[in-house]
Design a protein around this motif. Structure first.
Motif, PDB file in Angstrom:
ATOM      1  N   GLY A 282       0.835  -1.188   0.000  1.00 21.58           N
ATOM      2  CA  GLY A 282       0.000   0.000   0.000  1.00 21.58           C
ATOM      3  C   GLY A 282       0.870   1.237   0.000  1.00 21.58           C
ATOM      4  N   GLY A 283       0.240   2.413  -0.108  1.00 19.93           N
ATOM      5  CA  GLY A 283       1.020   3.637  -0.009  1.00 19.93           C
ATOM      6  C   GLY A 283       0.512   4.777  -0.849  1.00 19.93           C
ATOM      7  N   LEU A 284       0.925   5.979  -0.469  1.00 19.59           N
ATOM      8  CA  LEU A 284       0.628   7.189  -1.218  1.00 19.59           C
ATOM      9  C   LEU A 284       1.881   7.629  -1.977  1.00 19.59           C
TER      10      LEU A 284
ATOM     11  N   GLY B  29       9.722  -2.044  -8.043  1.00 17.21           N
ATOM     12  CA  GLY B  29      11.171  -2.077  -7.933  1.00 17.21           C
ATOM     13  C   GLY B  29      11.613  -2.513  -6.556  1.00 17.21           C
ATOM     14  N   GLU B  30      12.233  -1.580  -5.803  1.00 18.44           N
ATOM     15  CA  GLU B  30      12.752  -1.907  -4.483  1.00 18.44           C
ATOM     16  C   GLU B  30      11.664  -1.780  -3.413  1.00 18.44           C
ATOM     17  N   LEU B  31      11.720  -2.691  -2.447  1.00 16.21           N
ATOM     18  CA  LEU B  31      10.808  -2.683  -1.311  1.00 16.21           C
ATOM     19  C   LEU B  31      11.637  -2.542  -0.041  1.00 16.21           C
ATOM     20  N   ASP B  32      11.328  -1.524   0.761  1.00 15.60           N
ATOM     21  CA  ASP B  32      12.108  -1.266   1.973  1.00 15.60           C
ATOM     22  C   ASP B  32      11.176  -0.750   3.056  1.00 15.60           C
ATOM     23  N   GLY B  33      10.719  -1.663   3.907  1.00 11.23           N
ATOM     24  CA  GLY B  33       9.795  -1.265   4.960  1.00 11.23           C
ATOM     25  C   GLY B  33       8.514  -0.701   4.387  1.00 11.23           C
ATOM     26  N   ARG B  34       8.192   0.544   4.781  1.00 12.09           N
ATOM     27  CA  ARG B  34       6.981   1.185   4.267  1.00 12.09           C
ATOM     28  C   ARG B  34       7.201   1.854   2.919  1.00 12.09           C
ATOM     29  N   ARG B  35       8.424   1.837   2.428  1.00  6.00           N
ATOM     30  CA  ARG B  35       8.758   2.521   1.177  1.00  6.00           C
ATOM     31  C   ARG B  35       8.853   1.525   0.016  1.00  6.00           C
ATOM     32  N   SER B  36       8.295   1.919  -1.110  1.00  6.35           N
ATOM     33  CA  SER B  36       8.339   1.067  -2.308  1.00  6.35           C
ATOM     34  C   SER B  36       8.597   1.942  -3.523  1.00  6.35           C
ATOM     35  N   THR B  37       9.316   1.390  -4.497  1.00  7.80           N
ATOM     36  CA  THR B  37       9.498   2.095  -5.761  1.00  7.80           C
ATOM     37  C   THR B  37       8.883   1.267  -6.883  1.00  7.80           C
ATOM     38  N   ALA B  38       8.560   1.934  -7.971  1.00  7.76           N
ATOM     39  CA  ALA B  38       8.019   1.246  -9.142  1.00  7.76           C
ATOM     40  C   ALA B  38       8.337   2.067 -10.381  1.00  7.76           C
ATOM     41  N   ARG B  39       8.385   1.390 -11.519  1.00 10.17           N
ATOM     42  CA  ARG B  39       8.659   2.050 -12.803  1.00 10.17           C
ATOM     43  C   ARG B  39       7.576   1.690 -13.798  1.00 10.17           C
ATOM     44  N   ALA B  40       7.281   2.615 -14.709  1.00  7.19           N
ATOM     45  CA  ALA B  40       6.234   2.376 -15.705  1.00  7.19           C
ATOM     46  C   ALA B  40       6.607   3.051 -17.015  1.00  7.19           C
ATOM     47  N   ARG B  41       6.016   2.574 -18.085  1.00  3.48           N
ATOM     48  CA  ARG B  41       6.219   3.185 -19.402  1.00  3.48           C
ATOM     49  C   ARG B  41       4.902   3.146 -20.164  1.00  3.48           C
TER      50      ARG B  41
ATOM     51  N   PRO C  13       4.903  -1.190 -29.778  1.00  6.50           N
ATOM     52  CA  PRO C  13       5.280  -1.393 -28.374  1.00  6.50           C
ATOM     53  C   PRO C  13       6.762  -1.232 -28.070  1.00  6.50           C
ATOM     54  N   ASP C  14       7.593  -1.149 -29.084  1.00  4.83           N
ATOM     55  CA  ASP C  14       9.031  -1.015 -28.843  1.00  4.83           C
ATOM     56  C   ASP C  14       9.491   0.432 -28.699  1.00  4.83           C
ATOM     57  N   THR C  15       8.606   1.377 -28.991  1.00  2.00           N
ATOM     58  CA  THR C  15       8.961   2.798 -28.901  1.00  2.00           C
ATOM     59  C   THR C  15       8.332   3.398 -27.647  1.00  2.00           C
ATOM     60  N   VAL C  16       9.169   3.733 -26.676  1.00  3.92           N
ATOM     61  CA  VAL C  16       8.683   4.300 -25.414  1.00  3.92           C
ATOM     62  C   VAL C  16       8.336   5.768 -25.616  1.00  3.92           C
ATOM     63  N   LEU C  17       7.117   6.141 -25.228  1.00  2.67           N
ATOM     64  CA  LEU C  17       6.667   7.524 -25.372  1.00  2.67           C
ATOM     65  C   LEU C  17       6.881   8.334 -24.101  1.00  2.67           C
ATOM     66  N   ALA C  18       6.702   7.692 -22.974  1.00  2.00           N
ATOM     67  CA  ALA C  18       6.923   8.366 -21.692  1.00  2.00           C
ATOM     68  C   ALA C  18       7.207   7.315 -20.635  1.00  2.00           C
ATOM     69  N   GLU C  19       7.980   7.703 -19.629  1.00  4.21           N
ATOM     70  CA  GLU C  19       8.332   6.805 -18.536  1.00  4.21           C
ATOM     71  C   GLU C  19       8.065   7.491 -17.209  1.00  4.21           C
ATOM     72  N   GLY C  20       7.734   6.694 -16.209  1.00  2.09           N
ATOM     73  CA  GLY C  20       7.512   7.240 -14.882  1.00  2.09           C
ATOM     74  C   GLY C  20       8.188   6.389 -13.821  1.00  2.09           C
ATOM     75  N   GLU C  21       8.729   7.034 -12.812  1.00  6.92           N
ATOM     76  CA  GLU C  21       9.304   6.330 -11.668  1.00  6.92           C
ATOM     77  C   GLU C  21       8.749   6.964 -10.409  1.00  6.92           C
ATOM     78  N   GLY C  22       8.231   6.139  -9.513  1.00  6.63           N
ATOM     79  CA  GLY C  22       7.600   6.684  -8.319  1.00  6.63           C
ATOM     80  C   GLY C  22       8.108   6.053  -7.040  1.00  6.63           C
ATOM     81  N   LEU C  23       8.082   6.851  -5.984  1.00  3.37           N
ATOM     82  CA  LEU C  23       8.342   6.375  -4.629  1.00  3.37           C
ATOM     83  C   LEU C  23       7.036   6.477  -3.859  1.00  3.37           C
ATOM     84  N   PHE C  24       6.664   5.391  -3.215  1.00  4.97           N
ATOM     85  CA  PHE C  24       5.411   5.335  -2.479  1.00  4.97           C
ATOM     86  C   PHE C  24       5.687   4.975  -1.026  1.00  4.97           C
ATOM     87  N   VAL C  25       4.957   5.620  -0.123  1.00  6.49           N
ATOM     88  CA  VAL C  25       5.149   5.377   1.298  1.00  6.49           C
ATOM     89  C   VAL C  25       3.822   4.967   1.914  1.00  6.49           C
ATOM     90  N   ALA C  26       3.790   3.785   2.531  1.00 11.04           N
ATOM     91  CA  ALA C  26       2.586   3.307   3.210  1.00 11.04           C
ATOM     92  C   ALA C  26       2.423   4.039   4.531  1.00 11.04           C
TER      93      ALA C  26
END
Length: 225
Positions: free
Chosen positions: A142-144, A169-181, A188-201
């Motif tokens: 979970g997390g915002l 991505g990485e999971l560390d206690g209440r903190r989680s990372t994730a990546r998206a495209r 599907p081989d041409t990436v238009l935009a990418e996102g990386e987020g840090l989430f805290v439960a």
């Protein structure tokens, strides 16, 4: 305060909510594309206000959760990203998820236009943020959103089906990372935009403060026991 529904009653209402949402998205699309004369615009505006008054007879407060929602599962039927009942959702459809990976599809309509014919950058960021969070949820986290970094590589065009893929991505206690495209479905081989987020439960006490006054406790954003 609306009582949460379940079973057949919830499914029946969800069907009705989804039907109204689809009709309203048609209306929104017509609104942003119409070139009818001013008199017709005024007549339609008057009719729209009459319909709004009918719906407000049974309205809920700003902090009340909709009867068709499932707060524990994070199902929000009026979400501006994917909600079947939302008049502004593109909407985004999640096709597969599990184990920290999510795949989704979306065709962005005219209402989310930035430069002519292209999706607004804020909408792209919103879509990426959502699939990142859904990837976490598929992993039982979970997390915002604490931070969100978006890299815009190429335009995301209106009226074209796109795919979004997100992975935890990485999971560390209440903190989680994730990546998206996001990519076009036909390229599907041409990436238009990418996102990386840090989430805290949220800890229980923080969740109680953050969601104070909410009619039903939203557990999907809190730390898991």
């Amino acid at each position: 305060m609306a009582e949460l529904l379940s079973g057949a009653a919830r499914e029946e209402r969800r069907d009705a909510v989804g039907d109204l949402g689809a009709a309203m998205r048609e209306l929104v699309d017509a609104c942003v594309r119409t070139e009818v004369d001013a008199a017709e615009l005024a007549a339609v505006a008057a009719g729209a206000r009459e319909l709004a008054a009918r719906l407000r007879v049974g309205g809920r407060g700003l902090l009340d959760v909709a009867a068709v929602d499932d707060p524990v599962a994070g199902e929000r039927w009026y979400s501006p990203v994917y909600g079947p009942g939302s008049p502004v959702a593109p909407p985004l459809t999640v096709e597969a998820e599990g184990g920290g990976r999510v795949t989704a599809r979306v065709t962005v309509p005219k209402a989310h236009e930035g430069p002519p014919g292209l999706t607004h950058g804020g909408t792209i960021a919103t879509l990426l943020d959502h699939v990142l969070a859904r990837a976490l949820r598929s992993a039982g986290r979970g997390g915002l959103t604490a931070t969100l970094t978006v890299t815009y590589r190429r335009p995301v065009r209106l009226g074209v089906e796109h795919l979004l893929v997100a992975e935890v991505g990485e999971l560390d206690g209440r903190r989680s990372t994730a990546r998206a495209r996001i990519v076009a479905a036909d390229d599907p081989d041409t990436v238009l935009a990418e996102g990386e987020g840090l989430f805290v439960a949220l800890r229980p006490e923080a969740a109680a403060s953050t969601f104070a006054g909410v009619s039903h406790a939203p557990e999907a954003w809190t730390a898991r026991p």
